[in-house]
Structure formats: structure tokens, C-alpha cells
Design a protein around this motif. Structure first.
Motif, PDB file in Angstrom:
ATOM      1  N   LEU A  88       0.856  -1.189   0.000  1.00 24.04           N
ATOM      2  CA  LEU A  88       0.000   0.000   0.000  1.00 24.04           C
ATOM      3  C   LEU A  88       0.890   1.236   0.000  1.00 24.04           C
ATOM      4  CD1 LEU A  88      -3.043   0.820   0.224  1.00 24.04           C
ATOM      5  CD2 LEU A  88      -2.672   1.055   2.678  1.00 24.04           C
ATOM      6  N   VAL A  89       0.711   2.102  -0.982  1.00 22.53           N
ATOM      7  CA  VAL A  89       1.591   3.266  -1.122  1.00 22.53           C
ATOM      8  C   VAL A  89       0.778   4.554  -1.136  1.00 22.53           C
ATOM      9  CG1 VAL A  89       3.360   1.962  -2.366  1.00 22.53           C
ATOM     10  CG2 VAL A  89       1.542   3.117  -3.662  1.00 22.53           C
ATOM     11  N   HIS A  90       1.467   5.628  -0.797  1.00 21.33           N
ATOM     12  CA  HIS A  90       0.875   6.968  -0.781  1.00 21.33           C
ATOM     13  C   HIS A  90       1.712   7.870  -1.671  1.00 21.33           C
ATOM     14  CE1 HIS A  90       1.305  11.130   0.799  1.00 21.33           C
ATOM     15  NE2 HIS A  90      -0.013  11.091   0.857  1.00 21.33           N
ATOM     16  N   LEU A  91       1.026   8.606  -2.572  1.00 17.74           N
ATOM     17  CA  LEU A  91       1.726   9.541  -3.429  1.00 17.74           C
ATOM     18  C   LEU A  91       0.816  10.702  -3.778  1.00 17.74           C
ATOM     19  CD1 LEU A  91       1.714   8.337  -7.113  1.00 17.74           C
ATOM     20  CD2 LEU A  91       0.692   6.954  -5.326  1.00 17.74           C
ATOM     21  N   ALA A  92       1.425  11.811  -4.152  1.00 18.93           N
ATOM     22  CA  ALA A  92       0.674  13.005  -4.552  1.00 18.93           C
ATOM     23  C   ALA A  92       1.401  13.674  -5.700  1.00 18.93           C
ATOM     24  CB  ALA A  92       0.539  13.964  -3.374  1.00 18.93           C
ATOM     25  N   GLY A  93       0.633  14.175  -6.658  1.00 16.14           N
ATOM     26  CA  GLY A  93       1.246  14.843  -7.798  1.00 16.14           C
ATOM     27  C   GLY A  93       0.211  15.289  -8.804  1.00 16.14           C
ATOM     28  N   ALA A  94       0.688  15.870  -9.904  1.00 19.33           N
ATOM     29  CA  ALA A  94      -0.194  16.394 -10.940  1.00 19.33           C
ATOM     30  C   ALA A  94      -0.696  15.274 -11.843  1.00 19.33           C
ATOM     31  CB  ALA A  94       0.548  17.434 -11.762  1.00 19.33           C
ATOM     32  N   LEU A  95      -1.937  15.412 -12.310  1.00 16.26           N
ATOM     33  CA  LEU A  95      -2.523  14.454 -13.241  1.00 16.26           C
ATOM     34  C   LEU A  95      -1.943  14.662 -14.644  1.00 16.26           C
ATOM     35  CD1 LEU A  95      -6.251  14.785 -12.129  1.00 16.26           C
ATOM     36  CD2 LEU A  95      -4.856  12.728 -11.870  1.00 16.26           C
ATOM     37  N   ALA A 112      -7.691  16.868 -20.246  1.00 14.25           N
ATOM     38  CA  ALA A 112      -8.337  16.582 -18.966  1.00 14.25           C
ATOM     39  C   ALA A 112      -8.665  15.107 -18.862  1.00 14.25           C
ATOM     40  CB  ALA A 112      -9.609  17.415 -18.811  1.00 14.25           C
ATOM     41  N   VAL A 113      -8.988  14.674 -17.657  1.00 17.21           N
ATOM     42  CA  VAL A 113      -9.356  13.269 -17.430  1.00 17.21           C
ATOM     43  C   VAL A 113     -10.741  12.991 -17.985  1.00 17.21           C
ATOM     44  CG1 VAL A 113      -9.790  11.516 -15.660  1.00 17.21           C
ATOM     45  CG2 VAL A 113      -7.878  13.114 -15.387  1.00 17.21           C
ATOM     46  N   LYS A 114     -11.665  13.952 -17.813  1.00 12.44           N
ATOM     47  CA  LYS A 114     -13.040  13.756 -18.277  1.00 12.44           C
ATOM     48  C   LYS A 114     -13.556  15.030 -18.943  1.00 12.44           C
ATOM     49  CE  LYS A 114     -14.128  10.469 -14.570  1.00 12.44           C
ATOM     50  NZ  LYS A 114     -14.954  10.190 -13.371  1.00 12.44           N
ATOM     51  N   LEU A 115     -14.333  14.834 -19.987  1.00 13.41           N
ATOM     52  CA  LEU A 115     -15.009  15.930 -20.667  1.00 13.41           C
ATOM     53  C   LEU A 115     -16.471  15.541 -20.840  1.00 13.41           C
ATOM     54  CD1 LEU A 115     -15.072  18.614 -22.262  1.00 13.41           C
ATOM     55  CD2 LEU A 115     -14.458  17.288 -24.303  1.00 13.41           C
ATOM     56  N   LYS A 116     -17.347  16.370 -20.306  1.00  8.85           N
ATOM     57  CA  LYS A 116     -18.787  16.056 -20.341  1.00  8.85           C
ATOM     58  C   LYS A 116     -19.524  17.086 -21.189  1.00  8.85           C
ATOM     59  CE  LYS A 116     -21.150  16.492 -16.499  1.00  8.85           C
ATOM     60  NZ  LYS A 116     -21.701  16.167 -15.168  1.00  8.85           N
ATOM     61  N   ARG A 117     -20.269  16.569 -22.163  1.00  5.23           N
ATOM     62  CA  ARG A 117     -21.165  17.421 -22.954  1.00  5.23           C
ATOM     63  C   ARG A 117     -22.560  17.308 -22.348  1.00  5.23           C
ATOM     64  NH1 ARG A 117     -23.115  15.304 -28.606  1.00  5.23           N
ATOM     65  NH2 ARG A 117     -21.037  15.776 -29.423  1.00  5.23           N
ATOM     66  N   ASP A 251      -1.097  21.883 -18.412  1.00  4.43           N
ATOM     67  CA  ASP A 251      -1.155  23.339 -18.242  1.00  4.43           C
ATOM     68  C   ASP A 251      -1.935  23.971 -19.386  1.00  4.43           C
ATOM     69  OD1 ASP A 251       0.345  23.015 -15.992  1.00  4.43           O
ATOM     70  OD2 ASP A 251       2.260  23.519 -16.945  1.00  4.43           O
ATOM     71  N   ASP A 252      -2.866  24.858 -19.026  1.00  2.00           N
ATOM     72  CA  ASP A 252      -3.717  25.511 -20.008  1.00  2.00           C
ATOM     73  C   ASP A 252      -3.611  27.015 -19.826  1.00  2.00           C
ATOM     74  OD1 ASP A 252      -6.502  26.733 -20.827  1.00  2.00           O
ATOM     75  OD2 ASP A 252      -6.397  24.792 -21.845  1.00  2.00           O
ATOM     76  N   PRO A 253      -3.453  27.778 -20.914  1.00  2.00           N
ATOM     77  CA  PRO A 253      -3.292  29.232 -20.771  1.00  2.00           C
ATOM     78  C   PRO A 253      -4.503  29.929 -20.165  1.00  2.00           C
ATOM     79  CG  PRO A 253      -3.596  28.614 -23.084  1.00  2.00           C
ATOM     80  CD  PRO A 253      -3.380  27.350 -22.321  1.00  2.00           C
ATOM     81  N   TYR A 254      -5.695  29.303 -20.269  1.00  2.00           N
ATOM     82  CA  TYR A 254      -6.904  29.921 -19.724  1.00  2.00           C
ATOM     83  C   TYR A 254      -7.348  29.284 -18.405  1.00  2.00           C
ATOM     84  CZ  TYR A 254      -7.128  31.634 -24.532  1.00  2.00           C
ATOM     85  OH  TYR A 254      -6.828  32.216 -25.731  1.00  2.00           O
ATOM     86  N   SER A 257      -2.779  25.585 -14.270  1.00  2.00           N
ATOM     87  CA  SER A 257      -1.925  24.400 -14.243  1.00  2.00           C
ATOM     88  C   SER A 257      -2.731  23.145 -13.971  1.00  2.00           C
ATOM     89  CB  SER A 257      -0.839  24.560 -13.180  1.00  2.00           C
ATOM     90  OG  SER A 257      -1.423  24.794 -11.909  1.00  2.00           O
ATOM     91  N   ALA A 258      -2.122  21.995 -14.213  1.00  2.00           N
ATOM     92  CA  ALA A 258      -2.787  20.699 -14.036  1.00  2.00           C
ATOM     93  C   ALA A 258      -3.201  20.481 -12.582  1.00  2.00           C
ATOM     94  CB  ALA A 258      -1.856  19.575 -14.489  1.00  2.00           C
ATOM     95  N   ASP A 259      -4.326  19.792 -12.404  1.00  2.00           N
ATOM     96  CA  ASP A 259      -4.814  19.490 -11.056  1.00  2.00           C
ATOM     97  C   ASP A 259      -3.917  18.469 -10.382  1.00  2.00           C
ATOM     98  OD1 ASP A 259      -6.930  21.203 -11.396  1.00  2.00           O
ATOM     99  OD2 ASP A 259      -8.324  19.637 -12.056  1.00  2.00           O
ATOM    100  N   LYS A 260      -3.748  18.645  -9.080  1.00  2.00           N
ATOM    101  CA  LYS A 260      -2.972  17.686  -8.290  1.00  2.00           C
ATOM    102  C   LYS A 260      -3.910  16.847  -7.433  1.00  2.00           C
ATOM    103  CE  LYS A 260       1.279  20.418  -8.121  1.00  2.00           C
ATOM    104  NZ  LYS A 260       2.307  21.039  -7.262  1.00  2.00           N
ATOM    105  N   VAL A 261      -3.529  15.583  -7.249  1.00  2.00           N
ATOM    106  CA  VAL A 261      -4.338  14.662  -6.444  1.00  2.00           C
ATOM    107  C   VAL A 261      -3.436  13.877  -5.508  1.00  2.00           C
ATOM    108  CG1 VAL A 261      -6.153  14.402  -8.172  1.00  2.00           C
ATOM    109  CG2 VAL A 261      -4.197  12.849  -8.201  1.00  2.00           C
TER     110      VAL A 261
END
Length: 400
Positions: A88-95, A112-117, A251-254, A257-261
Motif C-alpha cells: 500500500l503506497v501513498h503519493l501526490a502529484g499532478a494528473l 483533462a481526465v473527463k469531458l462532459k457534454r 497546463d492551459d493558458p486559460y 496548471s494541471a490538477d494535483k491529487v
């Protein structure tokens, strides 16, 4: 039956009045008997809900304690150590994701991980308000139906309306909603399992201000694409489309930066998969942001506690309703006498409250018996309190 029609601006309404004869004593008694059977089923269901909830809560708490004692924080998320295989490991960082998600119909893409219309249609919606009253020995029901046009993401079936004429909706949408999910989601060098990806569900609306109209018959207004000749004055059947994303993975100009989890799961090669505890639970935890091991398990314990108390309240309420339905027959027997009827109603509610409280506490104590016997004994003794309090409020009989 009678109807009155009126049109108040954009909201149309009409009233329908139905009447039926007041049910006799035997008919009410028959209805109460059916309620007693339903009450018995509800009463028995409450025991199952309360008992299994305690076992689940204790098992989850034990699994979390086990996980806390075994978890290993990773020094680096950019290299895979074979020493941690199966642990069992623990880590954190950007997606990160391998490629952007596209919606070619509207010329839109995002890393992104998910895009919903999300597609909404302008439709008629029916509302109803009912009131019952007694008149000339009959029970009359007055129902006011009103109709309004609104944006809805699901098709409203106008065939179920009381009055479909003038309020007819299309049977389907020309454009469908959907959610695209990236096939490969990583944190550093580690690939997230489907269960972990499912936990990335913090959707945010995507701004369309930097996009052009994708087609001649589609116009952009604010953060919506409209399939409408006049978006300011839409007609029934018009569509509007909005987009949402979860888990920004670049990273997106608008958007920034990428989400961290933060992730806690079992390492299997370069994959993060569910960890099965000795208690029989599964640990695969994901939270937004960067959290320490202690913070993650504290949040999990808080979530377990909240769920436990919510199910306890639901179990008590289910038992209270079940007892109320089973004892309703006593109210039916005296409902001819207003004063006696009201007193009996109050007494039955108090009886249901006390019995439900005592039996709920007793059931919870039995659920704890195999895990923490001392706590089970204390809760079992506490279950007697509502009955004792209720009995103490009954005036003693006078001596002859």
C-alpha cells in the motif's frame, strides 16, 4: 369533474376537481390492515439496516487503521521501485493524460481526465398542487395543473401530462449528452485504475468565450452553444449545449496548471490498483490536492462516521414509520370521536418514538457485541432509558 382554464402570461394553468364518496368504517379498516402489513415489512427492514450498518462501520474503521499502519509514502512519483510491489503506497502529484479529449461536433478539445457534454432542451414542464376537503359527505380533491417552459437535460414526456394539447414536447433530442474519459490517466509514472479515475468527479464548467461558432445553425451565447433561431426567445424543441471538465491534466493558458491529487492504493508494477485489507474491505483512495497520509485517513474516518450516523438515523426513521403503520389500526377504531382520536394519535406517536429508540439502540449494541463487548453492554443499558422515561410519565393508579 370540472375544469377551469386560464393563461397567466407564459405560465398556463387549469384546475381539475374530482370527488369520491367518503370511505366507510370497514373500508378504512381494510386500508389500515394493508398498511399494517407494509409496516411489518418496514419494521423488519429497519433491523437489517441498523445491524449491518454497525458491522460495516466497524469493519471500515478497522481497515482504515490497518491501512494507516502499513502505508508507505513514496519518495518519488517519477520512478517505480520494485521494493514496493504489492504494498500500500501513498503519493501526490499532478494528473497527466496521454492525449487531449475531443468533441469534433463543436470543435472543442481539452487536456483533462473527463469531458462532459451536457445537452438541454427547451420543454414544457407540468406542476401540480392538490388540496382535499370534505363537502356534502364527499371527499373532493382539487388539483391545479400549471405549465411552464424550461431548459431540461432529460426529455420530459408530455404524454403523461394531464393536458398535452398545447404542451407537446419532442420525443427525443437531436444532440445527445455524453462523457468522454481518458483511457490512460497517470500521476507521475503510475497509472490509475478505473476505480481511482471514477473518483475524479469534480466537474467545472468550461468557458466557451475563446471559441468560434462551430456551425452556421449553432450560435454561442455566454458558455452555451444554442441550436435556436433566437436564443433570447427560445422555442420548445430548441437545444443548448454546455461543457464540463474534471481533472485538468495539462497546463492551459486559460484554465491554469494541471490538477494535483493524492492517492493511496496498492502498487502493481507501474499501476495503482485496489488494496484488499484483512477485514475484507478495499482501499483505493483519491482526494484532490496534496495531502499527507494522516490527513487522508482522517478524512476517510470522518466520512465513515458521517455515513454511519446517516444510516443510523435512516434505520431509526424506518423503524418509527413501521411501528406507526402497524399501530394505525387503533387510530382507525376511534376516529369517529375527535377528542379521543387526537389523544390516541399523540399516544401512538409517543409509543412509536420510545419503542423505535429503544429497539434501535438495542440493535446497535448487538452489532457491536462481537467487536467491542463493553460498548455493546453500555449501549444495551442505554436502550432501556426511553422505556423507563415513558413509564415514569404515566400517572400511578389511585388506591381504592
Amino acid at each position: 369533474m370540472s375544469r377551469n382554464f386560464s393563461d397567466t402570461g407564459g405560465r398556463k394553468e387549469h384546475v381539475k376537481i374530482t370527488s369520491e364518496s367518503k370511505p366507510g368504517f370497514l373500508e378504512r379498516l381494510s386500508e389500515t390492515s394493508g398498511g399494517m402489513l407494509m409496516g411489518l415489512v418496514t419494521f423488519l427492514l429497519s433491523f437489517y439496516l441498523l445491524f449491518t450498518n454497525e458491522g460495516r462501520a466497524l469493519r471500515t474503521a478497522k481497515s482504515l487503521d490497518e491501512g494507516l499502519s502499513l502505508v508507505i509514502p513514496l519518495d518519488s512519483i517519477h520512478s517505480v521501485s520494485q521494493q514496493n510491489e504489492g504494498r500500500l503506497v501513498h503519493l501526490a502529484g499532478a494528473l497527466t493524460t496521454s492525449k487531449p479529449l475531443f468533441d469534433p461536433s463543436y470543435g472543442l478539445s481539452i487536456q483533462a481526465v473527463k469531458l462532459k457534454r451536457n445537452v438541454e432542451m427547451y420543454q414544457w414542464v407540468e406542476y401540480e398542487e392538490s388540496t382535499e376537503y370534505e363537502e356534502n359527505g364527499e371527499i373532493k380533491k382539487e388539483t391545479k395543473y400549471s405549465y411552464n417552459t424550461e431548459w431540461k437535460s432529460e426529455v420530459v414526456n408530455s404524454r403523461n401530462f394531464d393536458r398535452e394539447i398545447g404542451h407537446k414536447n419532442p420525443s427525443a433530442m437531436a444532440v445527445e449528452s455524453f462523457t468522454a474519459v481518458s483511457p490512460n490517466v497517470q500521476v507521475g509514472s503510475f497509472v490509475l485504475s478505473k476505480g481511482l479515475v471514477d473518483k475524479i468527479d469534480d466537474f467545472k464548467q468550461l468557458s466557451l468565450s475563446n471559441l468560434e461558432d462551430p456551425h452556421a445553425d449553432v450560435t454561442r451565447g455566454g458558455d452555451y452553444f444554442y441550436h435556436s433561431e433566437n436564443p433570447r426567445r427560445p422555442e420548445v424543441g430548441d437545444l443548448r449545449v454546455s461543457f464540463f471538465y474534471a481533472g485538468l491534466s495539462g497546463d492551459d493558458p486559460y484554465l491554469g496548471s494541471a490538477d494535483k491529487v493524492t492517492v493511496i492504493a496498492r502498487q502493481r508494477g507501474d499501476q495503482l490498483v485496489p488494496y484488499h485489507t484483512k477485514s475484507g474491505d478495499v482501499l483505493q483512495i483519491l482526494y484532490p490536492g496534496e495531502l499527507s497520509v494522516e490527513e487522508v485517513f482522517q478524512k476517510e474516518h470522518e466520512s465513515n462516521t458521517l455515513k454511519t450516523w446517516a444510516l443510523r438515523a435512516a434505520g431509526w426513521l424506518t423503524m418509527f414509520v413501521g411501528i406507526s403503520l402497524m399501530t394505525r389500526i387503533f387510530y382507525t377504531l376511534v376516529d369517529w370521536f375527535p377528542v379521543v382520536r387526537d389523544l390516541v394519535n399523540i399516544g401512538l406517536k409517543a409509543f412509536a418514538f420510545c419503542v423505535a429508540s429503544s429497539l434501535s439502540l438495542l440493535t446497535i449494541s448487538i452489532g457491536w457485541l462481537f467487536y467491542r463487548p463493553l460498548w455493546a453492554l453500555l449501549i444495551g443499558l442505554l436502550s432501556v432509558v426511553p422505556i423507563v422515561v415513558a413509564k415514569s410519565r404515566v400517572p400511578p393508579k389511585k388506591q381504592q
